[in-house]
Write an enzyme that holds these catalytic residues in place. Structure first.
Site, PDB file in Angstrom:
ATOM      1  N   LYS A  24       0.839  -1.199   0.000  1.00 35.77           N
ATOM      2  CA  LYS A  24       0.000   0.000   0.000  1.00 35.77           C
ATOM      3  C   LYS A  24       0.873   1.247   0.000  1.00 35.77           C
ATOM      4  O   LYS A  24       0.640   2.195  -0.750  1.00 35.77           O
ATOM      5  CB  LYS A  24      -0.880   0.017   1.249  1.00 35.77           C
ATOM      6  CG  LYS A  24      -1.566   1.340   1.486  1.00 35.77           C
ATOM      7  CD  LYS A  24      -2.082   1.497   2.898  1.00 35.77           C
ATOM      8  CE  LYS A  24      -1.006   2.000   3.841  1.00 35.77           C
ATOM      9  NZ  LYS A  24      -1.545   2.346   5.174  1.00 35.77           N
ATOM     10  N   SER A  25       1.880   1.246   0.868  1.00 32.04           N
ATOM     11  CA  SER A  25       2.687   2.459   1.058  1.00 32.04           C
ATOM     12  C   SER A  25       3.494   2.784  -0.190  1.00 32.04           C
ATOM     13  O   SER A  25       3.629   3.956  -0.574  1.00 32.04           O
ATOM     14  CB  SER A  25       3.619   2.267   2.255  1.00 32.04           C
ATOM     15  OG  SER A  25       2.836   2.185   3.434  1.00 32.04           O
ATOM     16  N   GLY A  95      -5.057   7.481   5.445  1.00 29.72           N
ATOM     17  CA  GLY A  95      -4.097   8.444   5.996  1.00 29.72           C
ATOM     18  C   GLY A  95      -3.061   8.829   4.960  1.00 29.72           C
ATOM     19  O   GLY A  95      -2.775  10.011   4.757  1.00 29.72           O
ATOM     20  N   ASP A 306       2.566  -0.874  12.497  1.00 30.78           N
ATOM     21  CA  ASP A 306       1.417  -1.543  11.872  1.00 30.78           C
ATOM     22  C   ASP A 306       1.405  -3.043  12.186  1.00 30.78           C
ATOM     23  O   ASP A 306       0.401  -3.722  11.933  1.00 30.78           O
ATOM     24  CB  ASP A 306       1.408  -1.354  10.341  1.00 30.78           C
ATOM     25  CG  ASP A 306       0.924   0.028   9.929  1.00 30.78           C
ATOM     26  OD1 ASP A 306       0.567   0.830  10.810  1.00 30.78           O
ATOM     27  OD2 ASP A 306       0.908   0.311   8.713  1.00 30.78           O
ATOM     28  N   ARG A 337      -5.687   1.950  18.611  1.00 28.64           N
ATOM     29  CA  ARG A 337      -5.316   0.540  18.431  1.00 28.64           C
ATOM     30  C   ARG A 337      -4.836  -0.119  19.723  1.00 28.64           C
ATOM     31  O   ARG A 337      -4.934  -1.345  19.868  1.00 28.64           O
ATOM     32  CB  ARG A 337      -4.245   0.399  17.339  1.00 28.64           C
ATOM     33  CG  ARG A 337      -4.830   0.600  15.951  1.00 28.64           C
ATOM     34  CD  ARG A 337      -3.797   0.489  14.849  1.00 28.64           C
ATOM     35  NE  ARG A 337      -4.458   0.350  13.560  1.00 28.64           N
ATOM     36  CZ  ARG A 337      -3.840   0.409  12.390  1.00 28.64           C
ATOM     37  NH1 ARG A 337      -2.533   0.633  12.336  1.00 28.64           N
ATOM     38  NH2 ARG A 337      -4.526   0.251  11.278  1.00 28.64           N
ATOM     39  N   LYS A 403      -9.735  -2.188   3.198  1.00 32.73           N
ATOM     40  CA  LYS A 403      -8.933  -0.947   3.202  1.00 32.73           C
ATOM     41  C   LYS A 403      -7.566  -1.184   2.575  1.00 32.73           C
ATOM     42  O   LYS A 403      -7.054  -0.345   1.840  1.00 32.73           O
ATOM     43  CB  LYS A 403      -8.789  -0.420   4.641  1.00 32.73           C
ATOM     44  CG  LYS A 403      -8.033   0.906   4.731  1.00 32.73           C
ATOM     45  CD  LYS A 403      -8.013   1.442   6.143  1.00 32.73           C
ATOM     46  CE  LYS A 403      -7.471   2.868   6.215  1.00 32.73           C
ATOM     47  NZ  LYS A 403      -6.026   2.978   6.117  1.00 32.73           N
TER      48      LYS A 403
HETATM   49  O1  LIG Z   1       3.910   6.405   5.120  1.00 31.34           O
HETATM   50  C1  LIG Z   1       3.241   5.379   5.103  1.00 31.34           C
HETATM   51  O2  LIG Z   1       2.996   4.738   4.049  1.00 31.34           O
HETATM   52  C2  LIG Z   1       2.700   4.850   6.380  1.00 31.34           C
HETATM   53  C3  LIG Z   1       3.225   5.275   7.571  1.00 31.34           C
HETATM   54  C4  LIG Z   1       2.748   4.769   8.869  1.00 31.34           C
HETATM   55  O3  LIG Z   1       1.961   5.779   9.462  1.00 31.34           O
HETATM   56  P1  LIG Z   1       2.526   6.808  10.593  1.00 31.34           P
HETATM   57  O4  LIG Z   1       3.692   7.523  10.023  1.00 31.34           O
HETATM   58  O5  LIG Z   1       1.330   7.690  10.819  1.00 31.34           O
HETATM   59  O6  LIG Z   1       2.896   5.986  11.795  1.00 31.34           O
HETATM   60  C5  LIG Z   1       1.905   3.502   8.741  1.00 31.34           C
HETATM   61  O7  LIG Z   1       1.216   3.259   9.939  1.00 31.34           O
HETATM   62  C6  LIG Z   1       0.921   3.614   7.613  1.00 31.34           C
HETATM   63  O8  LIG Z   1       0.155   2.429   7.483  1.00 31.34           O
HETATM   64  C7  LIG Z   1       1.625   3.844   6.304  1.00 31.34           C
HETATM   65  C1  LIG Z   2      -2.404   3.259   9.635  1.00 29.44           C
HETATM   66  C2  LIG Z   2      -2.690   2.710   8.460  1.00 29.44           C
HETATM   67  O1  LIG Z   2      -3.068   3.371   7.348  1.00 29.44           O
HETATM   68  P1  LIG Z   2      -3.169   4.923   6.974  1.00 29.44           P
HETATM   69  O2  LIG Z   2      -2.482   5.730   8.026  1.00 29.44           O
HETATM   70  O3  LIG Z   2      -2.494   5.039   5.630  1.00 29.44           O
HETATM   71  O4  LIG Z   2      -4.641   5.210   6.893  1.00 29.44           O
HETATM   72  C3  LIG Z   2      -2.591   1.242   8.282  1.00 29.44           C
HETATM   73  O5  LIG Z   2      -2.661   0.782   7.120  1.00 29.44           O
HETATM   74  O6  LIG Z   2      -2.448   0.504   9.261  1.00 29.44           O
END
Ligand SMILES: O=C(O)C1=C[C@@H](OP(=O)(O)O)[C@@H](O)[C@H](O)C1
Ligand SMILES: C=C(OP(=O)(O)O)C(=O)O
Length: 416
Positions: A24-25, A95, A306, A337, A403
């Site tokens: 995803k990232s 996010g 995560d 969480r 998601k």
């Molecule tokens: O940059 C990213 O792709 C992500 C960063 C992390 O969030 P945080 O930086 O808010 O911890 C992770 O929890 C999220 O699922 C993906």
């Molecule tokens: C925190 C997560 O996602 P995001 O912050 O991208 O919504 C996740 O995938 O666990």
């Protein structure tokens, strides 16, 4: 009546291979970089899930052309466009989409609104709003101050900006990706300790693949180049399969992730190694083998948060307590969480204790339970692991896994 999913107990040692869908990232970073690169980029191995579909919609709103082929897992992006006046972006629950697209939208000077689901509206955005204003953008907070929805407009010039690191690394990653297209470039300083550090290294690596250099946290003015980019499987998703080997016993190999991975979450295998599992790594695969006998550990998971819920589920079956530290910030993710995981394990009769910066899980024998999942894909995927060993584990709202991993339950069942 709520639709639930019953998890099937695995009655024998596992011996399985799995290839989770794309990260995803990495997919969401590559989509942003491709949208900002004039010309045609092809992403291979992309994730098709709610969060990445949100990003595909977001970059289209920014003027990119998107041709997605889900069965081939490819996305062809024509970058270099611009948003139309009145653009509205729905980041859904994501996010990454929302925090990456705000700085990108502010590059154009056209007023663009970013919003999302009620869950996303409850997550923090103040640090990115402040940073965008420091760089010269106008930000209107259209709801509660510090939260979505928001509108960005006014041309950003860039230069020196300060942003906090302790709430989320996504603010920093989003700013860095917009950086090269700012007239003055961008030099970011952190005002507090950074969490989720490996994600910032990932940001730099994806930017480099699209031709942009980052020096420390400074991005000189330059431009993105379109490219053909391959995306590795999702390492957070892989944690559930490594966890399955630990909980059920036996061996699980995850293909497509190895020693050169861009994702910090591959280190979840190291955590299981500390608990007594055996781990082998090649350039293209990680294998976790376990007898099902595990010892409790004390571990800081600020870099790989995560996977903290995955560990909570595994830790139930260890022979001594497990303490997880450094993850207070995960109270601001899809749900609190820490609170949610402790609450659900306690409902199943496990002695779980909430700490300010994490939790402690004592060994236990969970009773049959219908778990609440809090609209959090990781609650569902983590708690599913208990069901591999304990009969009568059900999950409410199993569809929440869409998601990041719509095919999760099919892949879990494919293990055996
Ligand atoms: O940059 C990213 O792709 C992500 C960063 C992390 O969030 P945080 O930086 O808010 O911890 C992770 O929890 C999220 O699922 C993906
Ligand atoms: C925190 C997560 O996602 P995001 O912050 O991208 O919504 C996740 O995938 O666990």
């Amino acid at each position: 009546m709520t639709l639930t999913k019953t998890v099937r107990v695995v009655g024998r040692q596992l011996d399985a291979e799995v290839r989770p869908p794309g990260s995803k990232s990495i997919t969401n970073r590559a989509l942003i970089c491709a949208a900002l690169a004039p010309g045609v980029s092809t992403l291979r191995g992309a994730l098709f899930a709610d969060d990445t579909k949100a990003m595909m919609g977001a970059i289209q709103a920014l003027g990119a052309g998107v041709e997605a082929n889900e069965s081939e897992q490819t996305v062809v992006v024509r970058g270099g466009g611009a948003p139309k006046p009145g653009a509205v972006i729905d980041a859904r629950q994501s996010g990454t989409t929302s925090r990456f697209v705000l700085p990108a939208a502010a590059l154009f000077g056209t007023r663009t609104v970013v919003d999302g689901t009620p869950q996303l509206r409850a997550r923090p955005f103040g640090p990115v709003f402040d940073a965008l204003r420091q760089a010269g953008a106008k930000v209107e907070e259209l709801g509660e101050p510090g939260f979505l929805p928001a509108a960005v407009s006014g041309l950003m010039r860039g230069g020196a900006v300060h942003v906090s690191g302790h709430v989320s690394s996504q603010f920093l990653s989003g700013l860095l990706m917009a950086g090269p297209l700012l007239g003055d470039g961008l030099a970011v300083s952190l005002t507090s300790e950074l969490v989720s550090v490996p994600y910032v290294e990932m940001t730099k690596a994806v930017m480099a693949a699209f031709g942009v250099r980052v020096d420390g946290l400074a991005v000189p003015k330059s431009s993105y180049q379109p490219c053909s980019y391959g995306i590795e499987p999702d390492a957070s998703a892989a944690s559930y399969f490594f966890g399955a080997a630990a909980v059920a016993g036996g061996r699980v190999t995850v293909r497509g992730l190895g020693t050169g991975s861009l994702q910090g979450d591959v280190r979840f295998a190291d955590v299981l190694e500390l608990m007594g599992a055996a781990v082998t790594r090649t350039v293209d695969a990680i294998t976790v083998t376990s007898s099902g006998r595990l010892r409790g550990i004390d571990v800081d998971m600020a870099d790989i948060s995560d996977t903290a819920q995955t560990l909570a589920a595994v830790a139930v079956f260890a022979d001594s307590p497990t303490r997880v530290r450094g993850i207070g910030f995960i109270r601001g993710k899809e749900t609190d969480r820490i609170g949610a995981m402790v609450t659900e394990l306690r409902r199943a009769g496990v002695d779980a204790v909430e700490d300010e910066d994490g939790f402690t899980i004592h060994p236990g024998e969970p009773r049959p339970t219908v778990f609440h999942t809090y609209e959090d894909h990781r609650m569902a995927m983590s708690l599913a692991l208990l069901g591999l060993r304990v009969p009568g584990i059900e999950l409410e709202d199993p569809g929440c896994v869409a998601k990041t991993y719509p095919g999760f339950f099919a892949d879990l069942e494919s293990l055996g």
